[in-house]
Design an enzyme around this catalytic site. Structure first.
Site, PDB file in Angstrom:
ATOM      1  N   LYS A 162       0.844  -1.213   0.000  1.00 17.65           N
ATOM      2  CA  LYS A 162       0.000   0.000   0.000  1.00 17.65           C
ATOM      3  C   LYS A 162       0.873   1.254   0.000  1.00 17.65           C
ATOM      4  CE  LYS A 162      -3.728  -2.021   2.617  1.00 17.65           C
ATOM      5  NZ  LYS A 162      -4.288  -2.247   3.942  1.00 17.65           N
ATOM      6  N   ASP A 223     -15.361  -4.606  -4.017  1.00 20.05           N
ATOM      7  CA  ASP A 223     -14.852  -5.373  -2.885  1.00 20.05           C
ATOM      8  C   ASP A 223     -15.918  -5.293  -1.788  1.00 20.05           C
ATOM      9  OD1 ASP A 223     -13.651  -6.108  -0.507  1.00 20.05           O
ATOM     10  OD2 ASP A 223     -11.715  -5.235  -1.030  1.00 20.05           O
TER      11      ASP A 223
END
Ligand code: GTP
Length: 360
Positions: A162, A223
């Protein structure tokens, strides 16, 4: 390609019930357990053998889906004693595969709703000669995702954690949770210990010079990590934005299951679902929401972007916006619940107890 592995295990955080008793993969989305959509999409793409790799909950999947023949599939269930991570879970079911070493095997995450063109991913895999091919999707804000940059031919050049700073955002492409693996690659994952595909298997393959191919497909992708996303996904299935052959009925503004009782002047819009035996009272307005089995919505309630659990009751004139109400919970009349509020299973909120707007 005829085989697939569906990953539906893990440490439980992402599969924890959405304040409803049912585990997330089995919570109805557009009238059927969410997993049904993924299984039906794989079947429509030519897959006929699917191994469900789970670390718990096998006891809820198997009684419902059985051997898979209702869906035209041969289903098998493998339960890990301890969660083995995404890669470990694949290795753990390798012995159930019938594919030869060079055959492609479809892998998909159990918590993603997508319109991915599965045959196109398999074609990309074949024509590129890759060891593993990945579905990549572009996101507006990549900060919450591991990034997957590719070169001009689509070959993956790195797996990046990330991003922490703006400079680290080198691409908006992220791993969308569907892959094609050559069977032989699954066999090289270490057995008997936790392995993460994103953090260990993929970077290891790249370091060894393996060919990982990305296919950017900007189709529908969601998601389902949060209850709000789940509500969105259910509505998008009903609306037909998220394509699934398993939606029971025609796509449109609403899906009213046969045994539901909806007052003639109640209005369901935005992909709302009235579940089996649910009752929706006069003048109720329901938009973009899922009302699960046996729930009762009393007259005049206004419900938007919310999930109403099985057997829950929403009182007259109550306003819900972005709320998740657990199974069997009771929200009395004249309440106003907004913005991600979650009412636990079986909880009771008295009439006129909560509001957000002024008292006038
Ligand atoms: P790792 O890559 O193993 O670290 O998992 P992750 O946390 O990156 O995976 P994520 O939570 O994104 O889950 C991806 C999919 O894999 C979901 O459908 C999960 O249900 C499934 N999954 C995650 N961990 C496990 C596991 O230990 N066993 C099994 N069978 N499935 C898992």
């Amino acid at each position: 390609m005829t085989e697939a592995i569906l990953l539906v295990g893990g440490k439980g955080t992402r599969l924890r019930p959405l304040t409803v008793h049912t585990p997330k993969p089995m919570v109805p989305a557009a009238g059927v357990p969410f997993l049904t959509h993924q299984l039906a999409r794989a079947r429509a793409a030519g897959v006929d053998h699917i191994v469900l790799a789970t670390s718990y909950l096998a006891e809820v999947f198997e009684p419902y889906f059985g051997d898979g023949s209702d869906l035209g599939l041969h289903l098998e269930y493998v339960t890990e004693e301890e969660p083995l991570g995404t890669g470990g879970a694949l290795r753990n079911v390798a012995s159930r595969l019938h594919s030869a070493p060079g055959d492609p095997v479809l892998i998909f995450n159990g918590d993603i709703l997508t319109g991915l063109d599965i045959p196109a991913l398999v074609d990309t895999h074949r024509t590129s000669g890759a060891d593993v091919s990945l579905h990549l999707t572009r996101v507006d804000d990549p900060r919450a995702f591991g990034l997957v940059p590719t070169d001009s031919t689509g070959r993956v050049s790195a797996f990046l954690e990330k991003p922490q700073t703006p400079e680290e955002i080198v691409t908006d492409q992220v791993n969308a949770g569907a892959y094609v693996f050559n069977r032989s690659v699954i066999d090289t994952i270490p057995a008997g210990r936790p392995v993460s595909v994103e953090r260990e298997t993929f970077p290891g393959l790249l370091a060894d010079g393996a060919h990982l191919q990305g296919m950017v497909d900007s189709t529908y992708w969601l998601d389902l990590g949060t209850p709000q996303a789940f509500v969105r996904g259910s509505a998008d299935l009903v609306l037909g934005r998220a394509p699934s052959p398993a939606v029971p009925g025609r796509c449109g503004e609403r899906l009213v299951l046969e045994t539901a009782d909806v007052a003639p002047d109640a209005k369901l819009t935005g992909g709302s679902v009235a579940g089996p035996r649910s009752r929706i009272g006069a003048g109720a307005r329901i938009d973009g929401s899922a009302v699960l089995a046996d729930a009762v919505i009393e007259p005049g309630a206004r419900i938007r972007d919310s999930l109403i659990g099985a057997g829950a009751r929403i009182g007259a004139r109550t306003v819900l916006d972005g709320a998740v109400v657990g199974d069997g919970a009771v929200v009395g009349a004249d309440n106003e619940l907004r913005d991600g509020i979650r009412v636990w299973c079986g909880a009771a909120i008295p009439a006129g107890a909560v509001r957000f707007s002024s008292d006038e």
